[in-house]
Design an enzyme around this catalytic site. Structure first.
Site, PDB file in Angstrom:
ATOM      1  N   CYS A  21       5.877  49.225  -7.114  1.00 57.35           N
ATOM      2  CA  CYS A  21       5.724  47.819  -6.719  1.00 57.35           C
ATOM      3  C   CYS A  21       7.077  47.128  -6.789  1.00 57.35           C
ATOM      4  O   CYS A  21       7.872  47.386  -7.690  1.00 57.35           O
ATOM      5  CB  CYS A  21       4.735  47.112  -7.642  1.00 57.35           C
ATOM      6  SG  CYS A  21       4.424  45.405  -7.116  1.00 57.35           S
ATOM      7  N   CYS A  54     -11.150  49.964  -9.244  1.00 55.53           N
ATOM      8  CA  CYS A  54      -9.890  49.256  -9.032  1.00 55.53           C
ATOM      9  C   CYS A  54      -8.958  50.199  -8.277  1.00 55.53           C
ATOM     10  O   CYS A  54      -8.686  51.309  -8.748  1.00 55.53           O
ATOM     11  CB  CYS A  54      -9.313  48.890 -10.404  1.00 55.53           C
ATOM     12  SG  CYS A  54      -7.688  48.149 -10.311  1.00 55.53           S
ATOM     13  N   GLY A  59       0.671  48.092  -7.111  1.00 56.05           N
ATOM     14  CA  GLY A  59       1.168  47.472  -5.883  1.00 56.05           C
ATOM     15  C   GLY A  59       0.660  46.052  -5.704  1.00 56.05           C
ATOM     16  O   GLY A  59      -0.307  45.631  -6.336  1.00 56.05           O
ATOM     17  N   GLU A  60       1.364  45.319  -4.855  1.00 54.57           N
ATOM     18  CA  GLU A  60       0.922  43.963  -4.476  1.00 54.57           C
ATOM     19  C   GLU A  60       0.111  44.123  -3.182  1.00 54.57           C
ATOM     20  O   GLU A  60       0.680  44.409  -2.116  1.00 54.57           O
ATOM     21  CB  GLU A  60       2.143  43.057  -4.286  1.00 54.57           C
ATOM     22  CG  GLU A  60       1.910  41.774  -3.516  1.00 54.57           C
ATOM     23  CD  GLU A  60       0.747  40.918  -4.010  1.00 54.57           C
ATOM     24  OE1 GLU A  60       0.758  40.484  -5.163  1.00 54.57           O
ATOM     25  OE2 GLU A  60      -0.195  40.684  -3.203  1.00 54.57           O
ATOM     26  N   ASN A  90      -1.839  44.483 -22.754  1.00 50.01           N
ATOM     27  CA  ASN A  90      -1.792  45.876 -23.203  1.00 50.01           C
ATOM     28  C   ASN A  90      -0.338  46.285 -23.331  1.00 50.01           C
ATOM     29  O   ASN A  90       0.419  46.192 -22.364  1.00 50.01           O
ATOM     30  CB  ASN A  90      -2.459  46.790 -22.163  1.00 50.01           C
ATOM     31  CG  ASN A  90      -3.947  46.893 -22.386  1.00 50.01           C
ATOM     32  OD1 ASN A  90      -4.391  47.233 -23.484  1.00 50.01           O
ATOM     33  ND2 ASN A  90      -4.715  46.573 -21.365  1.00 50.01           N
ATOM     34  N   SER A 107      -6.681  40.853  -5.400  1.00 52.72           N
ATOM     35  CA  SER A 107      -5.881  40.159  -6.407  1.00 52.72           C
ATOM     36  C   SER A 107      -4.423  40.106  -5.954  1.00 52.72           C
ATOM     37  O   SER A 107      -3.877  41.112  -5.511  1.00 52.72           O
ATOM     38  CB  SER A 107      -5.985  40.936  -7.721  1.00 52.72           C
ATOM     39  OG  SER A 107      -5.090  40.410  -8.652  1.00 52.72           O
ATOM     40  N   CYS A 125      -1.722  48.450 -16.008  1.00 54.55           N
ATOM     41  CA  CYS A 125      -1.505  48.908 -14.645  1.00 54.55           C
ATOM     42  C   CYS A 125      -0.285  49.823 -14.556  1.00 54.55           C
ATOM     43  O   CYS A 125       0.799  49.469 -14.992  1.00 54.55           O
ATOM     44  CB  CYS A 125      -1.308  47.652 -13.798  1.00 54.55           C
ATOM     45  SG  CYS A 125      -0.691  47.905 -12.174  1.00 54.55           S
ATOM     46  N   CYS A 173       4.233  44.577 -16.533  1.00 53.67           N
ATOM     47  CA  CYS A 173       3.536  45.601 -15.755  1.00 53.67           C
ATOM     48  C   CYS A 173       4.348  46.880 -15.623  1.00 53.67           C
ATOM     49  O   CYS A 173       5.515  46.848 -15.222  1.00 53.67           O
ATOM     50  CB  CYS A 173       3.231  45.023 -14.373  1.00 53.67           C
ATOM     51  SG  CYS A 173       2.492  46.214 -13.274  1.00 53.67           S
ATOM     52  N   SER A 194      -3.213  36.363  -9.919  1.00 53.70           N
ATOM     53  CA  SER A 194      -2.579  36.722 -11.189  1.00 53.70           C
ATOM     54  C   SER A 194      -1.685  35.554 -11.574  1.00 53.70           C
ATOM     55  O   SER A 194      -0.552  35.452 -11.119  1.00 53.70           O
ATOM     56  CB  SER A 194      -1.725  37.986 -11.015  1.00 53.70           C
ATOM     57  OG  SER A 194      -2.544  39.082 -10.786  1.00 53.70           O
ATOM     58  N   LEU A 195      -2.201  34.690 -12.406  1.00 56.07           N
ATOM     59  CA  LEU A 195      -1.484  33.449 -12.684  1.00 56.07           C
ATOM     60  C   LEU A 195      -0.525  33.619 -13.870  1.00 56.07           C
ATOM     61  O   LEU A 195       0.681  33.474 -13.736  1.00 56.07           O
ATOM     62  CB  LEU A 195      -2.498  32.329 -12.960  1.00 56.07           C
ATOM     63  CG  LEU A 195      -1.921  30.931 -12.998  1.00 56.07           C
ATOM     64  CD1 LEU A 195      -1.381  30.511 -11.641  1.00 56.07           C
ATOM     65  CD2 LEU A 195      -2.958  29.921 -13.470  1.00 56.07           C
ATOM     66  N   HIS A 196      -1.080  33.906 -15.018  1.00 58.85           N
ATOM     67  CA  HIS A 196      -0.312  34.282 -16.229  1.00 58.85           C
ATOM     68  C   HIS A 196       0.635  33.216 -16.771  1.00 58.85           C
ATOM     69  O   HIS A 196       1.329  33.447 -17.759  1.00 58.85           O
ATOM     70  CB  HIS A 196       0.472  35.592 -16.020  1.00 58.85           C
ATOM     71  CG  HIS A 196      -0.351  36.675 -15.412  1.00 58.85           C
ATOM     72  ND1 HIS A 196      -1.637  36.940 -15.808  1.00 58.85           N
ATOM     73  CD2 HIS A 196      -0.087  37.556 -14.409  1.00 58.85           C
ATOM     74  CE1 HIS A 196      -2.120  37.941 -15.080  1.00 58.85           C
ATOM     75  NE2 HIS A 196      -1.211  38.325 -14.224  1.00 58.85           N
ATOM     76  N   CYS A 250       6.619  42.172 -12.078  1.00 58.23           N
ATOM     77  CA  CYS A 250       6.061  41.296 -13.113  1.00 58.23           C
ATOM     78  C   CYS A 250       6.420  41.910 -14.471  1.00 58.23           C
ATOM     79  O   CYS A 250       6.341  43.120 -14.654  1.00 58.23           O
ATOM     80  CB  CYS A 250       4.546  41.188 -12.951  1.00 58.23           C
ATOM     81  SG  CYS A 250       4.074  40.604 -11.322  1.00 58.23           S
ATOM     82  N   GLU A 309      -2.843  55.511  -9.102  1.00 62.53           N
ATOM     83  CA  GLU A 309      -3.986  55.432 -10.015  1.00 62.53           C
ATOM     84  C   GLU A 309      -5.155  54.681  -9.374  1.00 62.53           C
ATOM     85  O   GLU A 309      -4.956  53.772  -8.582  1.00 62.53           O
ATOM     86  CB  GLU A 309      -3.609  54.619 -11.263  1.00 62.53           C
ATOM     87  CG  GLU A 309      -2.546  55.238 -12.125  1.00 62.53           C
ATOM     88  CD  GLU A 309      -2.182  54.329 -13.313  1.00 62.53           C
ATOM     89  OE1 GLU A 309      -1.246  54.684 -14.036  1.00 62.53           O
ATOM     90  OE2 GLU A 309      -2.818  53.276 -13.504  1.00 62.53           O
TER      91      GLU A 309
HETATM   92  S1  SF4 Z   1       1.210  43.096 -11.659  1.00 61.77           S
HETATM   93 FE1  SF4 Z   1       0.832  43.747  -9.572  1.00 61.77          FE
HETATM   94  S2  SF4 Z   1       2.379  42.610  -8.358  1.00 61.77           S
HETATM   95 FE2  SF4 Z   1       3.067  42.525 -10.508  1.00 61.77          FE
HETATM   96  S3  SF4 Z   1       4.477  44.298 -10.723  1.00 61.77           S
HETATM   97 FE3  SF4 Z   1       2.403  44.968 -11.357  1.00 61.77          FE
HETATM   98  S4  SF4 Z   1       1.539  45.890  -9.516  1.00 61.77           S
HETATM   99 FE4  SF4 Z   1       3.260  44.602  -8.869  1.00 61.77          FE
END
Ligand code: SF4
Length: 385
Positions: free
Chosen positions: A119, A112, A197-198, A328, A229, A371, A126, A252-254, A123, A91
């Site tokens: 990934c 983006c 992805g990271e 979301n 990010s 995402c 996600c 991405s702290l959260h 997380c 995406e």
């Molecule tokens: S937020 Fe980013 S690093 Fe975490 S699972 Fe989703 S894509 Fe991967």
């Protein structure tokens, strides 16, 4: 398989041309075809001798992304779902600046982009991590996301059905375009590397793609308009701090304590907040740039006011601003978005601590905005056929 020409820097192409005994000025012409006219086939490069085009074609591929699905409409957040040569789906999300902020139709566009298929970091909020990691994107697959959206914007080029081989995804269009391609105006002026992805787990391909997208002969997007990010890969943050280009960093702290962050982001067990904070401090010392914390507000998980003081402490330490993003809902995941009252209360408490913070009144809420969600939905629909 031959490398895609969009994975090559100007210097690499010049060195290849020297080895071939071809004049080096031809490289400038070819780069103009790729990044100004954004052509999708060799035949469109009309000022390049046919023999040289033939040689290029033998050594390099020239792939384009196949648009599978698009959601959203002009001047709103729009999602593009692309199919790659191996049929993987990724995406990209186009985010216009909010016209309401500036009082006129937006002329700023942020894209983006994704850096991996799937990934590995899992997380808990996600959709991208739900089915694991498949592979890293190549340099050209990252670069091409920008070019493909720019072509789409001018209604010209996404691979016309007659040109693309059915179902082959990242295809080479045949040399049948009879008319010269016009120069296309730049459309994307900001990049956020925050899609599937990271990014820092695909470090080398990402950095090379960003050098190409930043170069005056390439994408021409200023490094300060590119935000990377990360979920918190401390060693790679330090490595990025040593790079010469001035990219922006978003974390991405959260969660503002290890206990809360461990619940949301498994990566925190590997690089807990102490180690992560030290890496961010190193980044900041080297770059002198403000860091952004992304903080997705999840009801009953991290939206309690007990997170505000430690979050403010971290933000002060790193001179960070905080972007609050209401969660979301993702199908298959149990968490919920907090009420608007809870969101506003969290923001107000943070501001009381004198932290610069914004609350995203989510633009993409209705279009599978989380995402990886559009990809997941499409893969499941395709599997059910
Ligand atoms: S937020 Fe980013 S690093 Fe975490 S699972 Fe989703 S894509 Fe991967």
């Amino acid at each position: 398989m031959s490398p895609d020409i969009k994975s090559q820097t100007k210097e690499e192409l010049e060195s290849q041309f020297k080895a071939w005994g071809e004049p080096v000025y031809r490289v400038t012409q070819i780069l103009e075809w790729l990044y100004v006219h954004r052509v999708t086939n060799w035949g469109a490069m009309t000022n390049i001798p046919k023999a040289l085009r033939q040689k290029l074609q033998e050594h390099y591929s020239l792939g384009v992304l196949e648009l599978v699905r698009k959601q959203g409409s002009r001047d709103t957040t729009q999602k593009f779902l692309w199919r790659l040569a191996d049929h993987s789906l990724i995406e990209s999300v186009l985010i216009p600046a909010n016209p309401a902020l500036y009082g006129e139709v937006s002329d700023r566009h942020t894209l983006c982009v994704s850096t991996q298929v799937g990934c590995a970091y899992g997380c808990k909020f996600c959709a991208s991590g739900l089915e694991g990691w498949k592979r890293n994107l190549s340099v050209d697959e990252i670069v091409e996301q920008v070019l493909a959206v720019e072509r789409w914007n001018t209604q010209q080029a996404l691979p016309r059905r007659s040109e693309a081989k059915a179902g082959t995804g990242h295809t080479e269009a045949p040399e049948t375009t009879p008319r010269p391609e016009p120069a296309l105006p730049r459309f994307i002026d900001n990049l956020v590397i925050m899609g599937m992805g990271e990014p820092l787990a695909n470090y080398d391909n990402l950095l090379k793609a960003l050098k190409i997208l930043n170069a005056p002969w390439g994408g021409g997007i200023g490094a300060r308009k590119i935000t990377i990010s990360t979920s918190g890969l401390a060693p790679q943050i330090r490595k990025l701090a040593d790079e010469p280009l001035q990219f922006r960093l978003a974390l991405s702290l959260h969660g503002a304590t290890d206990e809360t962050r461990n619940r949301i982001m498994p990566v925190n067990r590997k690089y807990p907040l102490k180690e992560l904070t030290a890496a961010c401090e190193y980044y900041q010392q080297n770059k002198g740039r403000m860091i952004t914390f992304e903080y997705i507000l999840i009801a009953g998980v991290n939206d309690g006011l007990d997170q505000v003081v430690p979050l403010a402490k971290l933000a002060r330490k790193l001179n960070a601003k905080v972007n609050l993003i209401p969660y979301n809902k993702v199908e298959d995941l149990p968490w919920e978005r907090p009420t608007e009252t809870a969101q506003e209360a969290f923001l107000a408490a943070l501001e009381k601590q004198k932290i610069t913070a914004t609350l995203r009144r989510e633009k993409g809420h209705d279009i599978d905005a989380a995402c990886g969600q559009l990809r997941l939905k499409t893969e499941r629909e395709l599997a059910a056929l």
